[in-house]
Motif scaffolding. Structure first.
Motif, PDB file in Angstrom:
ATOM      1  N   THR A   1      28.817  59.222  41.572  1.00 16.07           N
ATOM      2  CA  THR A   1      27.788  58.877  40.587  1.00 16.07           C
ATOM      3  C   THR A   1      26.623  59.852  40.667  1.00 16.07           C
ATOM      4  O   THR A   1      26.150  60.357  39.637  1.00 16.07           O
ATOM      5  CB  THR A   1      27.272  57.448  40.815  1.00 16.07           C
ATOM      6  OG1 THR A   1      28.380  56.535  40.804  1.00 16.07           O
ATOM      7  CG2 THR A   1      26.274  57.048  39.743  1.00 16.07           C
ATOM      8  N   GLU A   2      26.169  60.121  41.878  1.00 11.71           N
ATOM      9  CA  GLU A   2      25.053  61.053  42.046  1.00 11.71           C
ATOM     10  C   GLU A   2      25.431  62.448  41.547  1.00 11.71           C
ATOM     11  O   GLU A   2      24.629  63.125  40.885  1.00 11.71           O
ATOM     12  CB  GLU A   2      24.633  61.108  43.508  1.00 11.71           C
ATOM     13  CG  GLU A   2      23.407  62.007  43.735  1.00 11.71           C
ATOM     14  CD  GLU A   2      22.947  62.040  45.178  1.00 11.71           C
ATOM     15  OE1 GLU A   2      22.091  62.899  45.501  1.00 11.71           O
ATOM     16  OE2 GLU A   2      23.444  61.224  45.992  1.00 11.71           O
ATOM     17  N   ARG A   3      26.642  62.884  41.835  1.00 10.41           N
ATOM     18  CA  ARG A   3      27.082  64.220  41.398  1.00 10.41           C
ATOM     19  C   ARG A   3      27.109  64.305  39.864  1.00 10.41           C
ATOM     20  O   ARG A   3      26.647  65.287  39.279  1.00 10.41           O
ATOM     21  CB  ARG A   3      28.474  64.518  41.956  1.00 10.41           C
ATOM     22  CG  ARG A   3      28.490  64.863  43.435  1.00 10.41           C
ATOM     23  CD  ARG A   3      29.890  64.764  44.017  1.00 10.41           C
ATOM     24  NE  ARG A   3      30.869  65.521  43.257  1.00 10.41           N
ATOM     25  CZ  ARG A   3      31.056  66.829  43.390  1.00 10.41           C
ATOM     26  NH1 ARG A   3      30.323  67.511  44.250  1.00 10.41           N
ATOM     27  NH2 ARG A   3      31.973  67.456  42.682  1.00 10.41           N
ATOM     28  N   LEU A   4      27.666  63.293  39.229  1.00  9.08           N
ATOM     29  CA  LEU A   4      27.774  63.301  37.768  1.00  9.08           C
ATOM     30  C   LEU A   4      26.400  63.292  37.110  1.00  9.08           C
ATOM     31  O   LEU A   4      26.148  64.044  36.157  1.00  9.08           O
ATOM     32  CB  LEU A   4      28.590  62.098  37.296  1.00  9.08           C
ATOM     33  CG  LEU A   4      30.086  62.130  37.603  1.00  9.08           C
ATOM     34  CD1 LEU A   4      30.713  60.764  37.336  1.00  9.08           C
ATOM     35  CD2 LEU A   4      30.789  63.202  36.773  1.00  9.08           C
ATOM     36  N   VAL A   5      25.519  62.438  37.601  1.00  9.78           N
ATOM     37  CA  VAL A   5      24.181  62.346  37.012  1.00  9.78           C
ATOM     38  C   VAL A   5      23.405  63.641  37.256  1.00  9.78           C
ATOM     39  O   VAL A   5      22.725  64.144  36.351  1.00  9.78           O
ATOM     40  CB  VAL A   5      23.422  61.134  37.591  1.00  9.78           C
ATOM     41  CG1 VAL A   5      21.959  61.163  37.141  1.00  9.78           C
ATOM     42  CG2 VAL A   5      24.087  59.834  37.147  1.00  9.78           C
ATOM     43  N   THR A   6      23.504  64.190  38.459  1.00  9.31           N
ATOM     44  CA  THR A   6      22.790  65.430  38.768  1.00  9.31           C
ATOM     45  C   THR A   6      23.272  66.570  37.873  1.00  9.31           C
ATOM     46  O   THR A   6      22.469  67.355  37.348  1.00  9.31           O
ATOM     47  CB  THR A   6      22.975  65.802  40.243  1.00  9.31           C
ATOM     48  OG1 THR A   6      22.451  64.747  41.064  1.00  9.31           O
ATOM     49  CG2 THR A   6      22.241  67.100  40.573  1.00  9.31           C
ATOM     50  N   ARG A   7      24.572  66.656  37.683  1.00  9.46           N
ATOM     51  CA  ARG A   7      25.109  67.714  36.821  1.00  9.46           C
ATOM     52  C   ARG A   7      24.645  67.527  35.374  1.00  9.46           C
ATOM     53  O   ARG A   7      24.323  68.493  34.683  1.00  9.46           O
ATOM     54  CB  ARG A   7      26.631  67.711  36.907  1.00  9.46           C
ATOM     55  CG  ARG A   7      27.264  68.984  36.388  1.00  9.46           C
ATOM     56  CD  ARG A   7      28.611  69.237  37.040  1.00  9.46           C
ATOM     57  NE  ARG A   7      29.600  68.224  36.734  1.00  9.46           N
ATOM     58  CZ  ARG A   7      30.368  67.639  37.652  1.00  9.46           C
ATOM     59  NH1 ARG A   7      30.238  67.949  38.929  1.00  9.46           N
ATOM     60  NH2 ARG A   7      31.265  66.745  37.299  1.00  9.46           N
ATOM     61  N   LEU A   8      24.606  66.295  34.915  1.00 16.49           N
ATOM     62  CA  LEU A   8      24.146  66.026  33.557  1.00 16.49           C
ATOM     63  C   LEU A   8      22.687  66.425  33.374  1.00 16.49           C
ATOM     64  O   LEU A   8      22.312  67.029  32.371  1.00 16.49           O
ATOM     65  CB  LEU A   8      24.329  64.538  33.238  1.00 16.49           C
ATOM     66  CG  LEU A   8      23.714  64.036  31.933  1.00 16.49           C
ATOM     67  CD1 LEU A   8      24.349  64.727  30.736  1.00 16.49           C
ATOM     68  CD2 LEU A   8      23.879  62.518  31.817  1.00 16.49           C
ATOM     69  N   VAL A   9      21.857  66.109  34.375  1.00 17.86           N
ATOM     70  CA  VAL A   9      20.423  66.385  34.260  1.00 17.86           C
ATOM     71  C   VAL A   9      20.128  67.876  34.387  1.00 17.86           C
ATOM     72  O   VAL A   9      19.294  68.421  33.657  1.00 17.86           O
ATOM     73  CB  VAL A   9      19.650  65.586  35.338  1.00 17.86           C
ATOM     74  CG1 VAL A   9      18.206  66.065  35.439  1.00 17.86           C
ATOM     75  CG2 VAL A   9      19.691  64.102  35.006  1.00 17.86           C
ATOM     76  N   THR A  10      20.809  68.553  35.299  1.00 20.00           N
ATOM     77  CA  THR A  10      20.507  69.969  35.529  1.00 20.00           C
ATOM     78  C   THR A  10      21.228  70.895  34.551  1.00 20.00           C
ATOM     79  O   THR A  10      20.830  72.046  34.391  1.00 20.00           O
ATOM     80  CB  THR A  10      20.877  70.378  36.967  1.00 20.00           C
ATOM     81  OG1 THR A  10      22.258  70.092  37.203  1.00 20.00           O
ATOM     82  CG2 THR A  10      20.020  69.612  37.961  1.00 20.00           C
ATOM     83  N   ALA A  11      22.275  70.397  33.908  1.00 18.65           N
ATOM     84  CA  ALA A  11      22.994  71.216  32.921  1.00 18.65           C
ATOM     85  C   ALA A  11      23.327  70.355  31.710  1.00 18.65           C
ATOM     86  O   ALA A  11      24.493  70.080  31.417  1.00 18.65           O
ATOM     87  CB  ALA A  11      24.261  71.798  33.531  1.00 18.65           C
ATOM     88  N   PRO A  12      22.294  69.929  30.957  1.00 23.12           N
ATOM     89  CA  PRO A  12      22.534  68.991  29.853  1.00 23.12           C
ATOM     90  C   PRO A  12      23.266  69.613  28.661  1.00 23.12           C
ATOM     91  O   PRO A  12      23.897  68.914  27.887  1.00 23.12           O
ATOM     92  CB  PRO A  12      21.120  68.555  29.455  1.00 23.12           C
ATOM     93  CG  PRO A  12      20.248  69.704  29.858  1.00 23.12           C
ATOM     94  CD  PRO A  12      20.874  70.238  31.121  1.00 23.12           C
ATOM     95  N   ARG A  13      23.146  70.912  28.482  1.00 16.42           N
ATOM     96  CA  ARG A  13      23.812  71.612  27.374  1.00 16.42           C
ATOM     97  C   ARG A  13      23.536  70.937  26.032  1.00 16.42           C
ATOM     98  O   ARG A  13      24.424  70.733  25.219  1.00 16.42           O
ATOM     99  CB  ARG A  13      25.316  71.714  27.633  1.00 16.42           C
ATOM    100  CG  ARG A  13      25.679  72.490  28.898  1.00 16.42           C
ATOM    101  CD  ARG A  13      27.157  72.709  29.067  1.00 16.42           C
ATOM    102  NE  ARG A  13      27.738  73.285  27.878  1.00 16.42           N
ATOM    103  CZ  ARG A  13      28.644  72.681  27.087  1.00 16.42           C
ATOM    104  NH1 ARG A  13      29.078  71.465  27.389  1.00 16.42           N
ATOM    105  NH2 ARG A  13      29.124  73.263  26.034  1.00 16.42           N
ATOM    106  N   GLY A  14      22.273  70.608  25.825  1.00 17.59           N
ATOM    107  CA  GLY A  14      21.860  70.060  24.539  1.00 17.59           C
ATOM    108  C   GLY A  14      22.024  68.562  24.404  1.00 17.59           C
ATOM    109  O   GLY A  14      21.625  67.988  23.386  1.00 17.59           O
ATOM    110  N   ARG A  15      22.594  67.905  25.406  1.00 14.88           N
ATOM    111  CA  ARG A  15      22.785  66.458  25.317  1.00 14.88           C
ATOM    112  C   ARG A  15      21.565  65.710  25.810  1.00 14.88           C
ATOM    113  O   ARG A  15      20.908  66.146  26.754  1.00 14.88           O
ATOM    114  CB  ARG A  15      23.988  66.027  26.163  1.00 14.88           C
ATOM    115  CG  ARG A  15      25.317  66.573  25.717  1.00 14.88           C
ATOM    116  CD  ARG A  15      26.382  66.297  26.763  1.00 14.88           C
ATOM    117  NE  ARG A  15      26.075  66.946  28.032  1.00 14.88           N
ATOM    118  CZ  ARG A  15      26.808  66.804  29.126  1.00 14.88           C
ATOM    119  NH1 ARG A  15      27.856  66.006  29.112  1.00 14.88           N
ATOM    120  NH2 ARG A  15      26.491  67.442  30.239  1.00 14.88           N
ATOM    121  N   SER A  16      21.272  64.587  25.192  1.00  9.46           N
ATOM    122  CA  SER A  16      20.244  63.709  25.731  1.00  9.46           C
ATOM    123  C   SER A  16      20.820  62.988  26.943  1.00  9.46           C
ATOM    124  O   SER A  16      22.048  62.883  27.114  1.00  9.46           O
ATOM    125  CB  SER A  16      19.814  62.670  24.688  1.00  9.46           C
ATOM    126  OG  SER A  16      20.878  61.746  24.439  1.00  9.46           O
TER     127      SER A  16
END
Length: 271
Positions: free
Chosen positions: A167-182
């Motif tokens: 969970t932490e890995r997925l959220v961290t990747r989303l936040v640090t590399a959002p690629r235009g996603r909210s």
């Protein structure tokens, strides 16, 4: 995705599943390497276009990939991405999106192997609700001045030891590399991907009071009957809805709360 890209992604998903059926394959390492490929392709537009050029043969594109990344990726990741670039893509961005999806899926496969997929689904939903309800947290995670290290540290402070490492890995990747996603859209996409690992849909359920185990079972069975497949319930409590439940499955909302019925009655009277 449409046309060629949809078919290419479907084939890549099958190859990932076949690869990770082998317990000796390190799904976490695979996720890390696929995430690094995603970042590279997102950053390097020229390379992205070269690897999706319909005028080039699939083998020529795979050879280009091997020359550039052969020393940086493990054999499993290299074979997987080589297979992807051999395919045809409607848009170059679709390749990047697909590699990113496979990176997330590999992490979820790691959770599934550990018997923790349900926990990860619930934790993603909870984090999404917390972030939605906290403008300060959303602001800190969206801050363009703050670097990725600062955001990763903040997330580790909030989540480290409290949630599954996946969970932490997925959220961290989303936040640090959002690629235009909210953040909200990204969490929702991850939740759908997690549910798909068990061929389930996700229903967001808001009730005035916590549901009993019996109520959850009955609601899950009713939704499964409606949609023809298993449904994972993400549960939340909001006393403002007064009574009943509000259920959202994808874009469809099933309103069963007293507050919703009162609002509807008021609208009718006003009309």
């Amino acid at each position: 995705m449409n046309g060629a890209s949809r078919d290419a992604l479907a084939a890549a998903r099958e190859r990932l599943d076949a690869l990770t059926d082998n317990a000796s394959v390190d799904a976490t390492k695979l996720a890390d390497e696929l995430a690094s490929v995603t970042a590279l392709l997102h950053r390097e537009g020229t390379l992205r276009r070269a690897l999706t050029d319909p005028a080039q043969s699939g083998e020529a594109k795979a050879e280009l990939l091997r020359r550039l990344l052969g020393g940086q990726l493990g054999a499993d990741s290299l074979d997987l991405v080589s297979g992807m670039v051999r395919g045809r893509w409607s848009r170059s961005r679709d390749l990047v999106d697909s590699v990113e999806e496979l990176a997330d899926s590999a992490d979820l496969i790691a959770a599934q192997r550990a018997g923790a997929l349900d926990d990860v689904e619930d934790e993603l939903f909870r984090f999404g609700r917390i972030a939605t309800g906290s403008p300060e947290l959303r602001g800190a995670l969206r801050d363009r001045v703050a670097g990725d290290t600062a955001k990763s540290t903040l997330l580790h402070t909030l989540l480290g030891g409290r949630v599954n490492p996946v969970t932490e890995r997925l959220v961290t990747r989303l936040v640090t590399a959002p690629r235009g996603r909210s953040l909200e859209h990204g969490i929702e996409s991850l939740s759908r991907l997690a549910a798909a690992r068990r061929d389930r849909m996700v229903a967001e359920v808001v009730s005035a009071v916590p549901l009993s185990d019996r109520q959850k079972e009955r609601l899950g069975a009713a939704l499964a009957k409606i949609y023809g497949r298993r449904v994972h319930l993400n549960l939340d409590v909001d006393p403002a809805i007064i009574g009943g439940v509000r259920v959202r499955v994808g874009d469809e909302v099933i309103n069963g709360s007293i507050a919703d019925r009162l609002e509807e009655a008021a609208r009718r009277m006003a009309g």
